[in-house]
Design a protein around this motif. Sequence first.
Motif, PDB file in Angstrom:
ATOM      1  N   GLU A 241      35.500  44.948  44.510  1.00 62.05           N
ATOM      2  CA  GLU A 241      34.808  43.889  43.775  1.00 62.05           C
ATOM      3  C   GLU A 241      34.881  44.089  42.264  1.00 62.05           C
ATOM      4  N   THR A 242      34.726  45.329  41.815  1.00 63.51           N
ATOM      5  CA  THR A 242      34.638  45.586  40.383  1.00 63.51           C
ATOM      6  C   THR A 242      35.907  46.210  39.800  1.00 63.51           C
ATOM      7  N   GLY A 243      36.730  46.804  40.671  1.00 62.07           N
ATOM      8  CA  GLY A 243      37.914  47.507  40.195  1.00 62.07           C
ATOM      9  C   GLY A 243      37.611  48.864  39.597  1.00 62.07           C
ATOM     10  N   LYS A 302      42.235  48.009  34.605  1.00 58.53           N
ATOM     11  CA  LYS A 302      41.956  46.696  35.196  1.00 58.53           C
ATOM     12  C   LYS A 302      43.037  45.675  34.865  1.00 58.53           C
ATOM     13  N   GLN A 303      44.038  46.114  34.114  1.00 64.14           N
ATOM     14  CA  GLN A 303      45.154  45.219  33.812  1.00 64.14           C
ATOM     15  C   GLN A 303      46.048  45.084  35.045  1.00 64.14           C
TER      16      GLN A 303
END
Length: 367
Positions: A241-243, A302-303
Amino acid sequence: MLSILYHAHSLRWSLPTAVMIGSSPTFITLWGAIKMLTLCLPGRFYTCTDDGLYSLYQRLILFFFHTYTGAEVQLYGDTETLLNERKNVIFICNHQCTVDWIIANILASPQNCIGRIRYILKDGLRFFPLYGFYFRQHSCIYVKKSGKFNQEKAAKQLAQLKNSDIPVWLVIFPEGTRMNPELPDVIERSRQTAIEQGIEPFKHVLVPKVKGLQLAVDKLQHHVDAIYDVTIAYGDSVQPETGCRIAAPGMIEFLSLNNPALHIHFNKVPIQDVPKEEADLKQWLLNRFRQKDRLMSHFYSKQPDKKGTFPGHSVTLKIPASTTVPSFLFYSACLVFLLSRPEGRTFYWRTAVYGTVCGCLWMCIRS
C-alpha cells in the motif's frame, strides 16, 4: 473454510521444518561415523568427507528454500565471476533476517562450494541442539558480543583454517545484528554510532564492525583469493500500500511464500586490493556499506523505474532440482525408516537427547 486454509498454511512451513530439524540425529550420526573412520587418516580425508556431508545436508535446506518455494533469484554485479569461479573467499553481507544464512548456500551452489561454507557465529548458538556442537567441528568460529570479543581465540581458529589448508567460504555479517525496521532501538543505536564516528548515518544498513573482518583478512590473506561483497534485498519486504520497507521474511514466513523474490548484488574484490591496516580496513568497510546503502535505497525507492530492483542488468540464477531433490529423498527416507521401527525410534531419540547433552557439555568445557 478458514480453518482449512489456516491448517494448509501451517503445513506449508511446518512439514519442511519437521524434516530439516528432524534430520539432525541422522546427520550427527553420519558425522560421527565419518569422524571415527578418518581418525587414523590424514586430516584432508576428514575435511573432504565432512564437507561432502555438510553439502548433502545444506542441499536439503536448498530443496525447501529454493525448489519447494519456487524462489526467484536475480543476480546483479559481477555475475560471470560468481557463476564461473571456484575460490576460497571471505563472504561479507548485509544482515536482515534468518534467511540470510541460506543466501550463502544459494551463491555457493553454482561453484559446488556449499561444503566449504564456514561461519563466524554468535556465541549463544553454540548450545543449539546437535548443530551447535557440529558447527565447531566444521571449523566455524563462535564470537561473543563486541565488548567481550576474544580476538586471540578467534585468531587461533582462523590460523588453523589456513595451516590445515581447509577450503573455505568464511561468512561474516559485519553489522553483528539484523537491520529490521521493526526494531527502532537497534537502528537508533547504529545512528548514534555513526554520529560518534563522524559519518553520515545509513538508511538501510547498520554501521559495520571491523574486528571480525580484520582478523579474517590478517590470518587468511594468503589462503583466500578474494572478498565476495554481497547485498541482499527481499521482494517481500515492501509494504504494497505504501511502498515502504518492512521486515524481511524469516524462515517460517519464507517457506510459506509462493515464488518469493530474492535480489542479490555481488562484487568480487581481490584480496590483494583489500587494506591490511585496521584503520584503512575500517574505512574500506564503511565505504562498502555506504555502497550497500545506496543499492538498498535504489531498491526501496518509490520511483517506478527504480523500485524493486538493483541498478544494472540482472540474470536469473537457477539451481537445478537434480542437485537438491536427492538430498531431500535421502534424509526423508532415513527419517521414515528410523521412526517406523521401535528400535529405530529408540536410537533416534537417544541420539537427539544424549547428543545434545554431550555436545553442550563439550562446548562448555572447551569454552
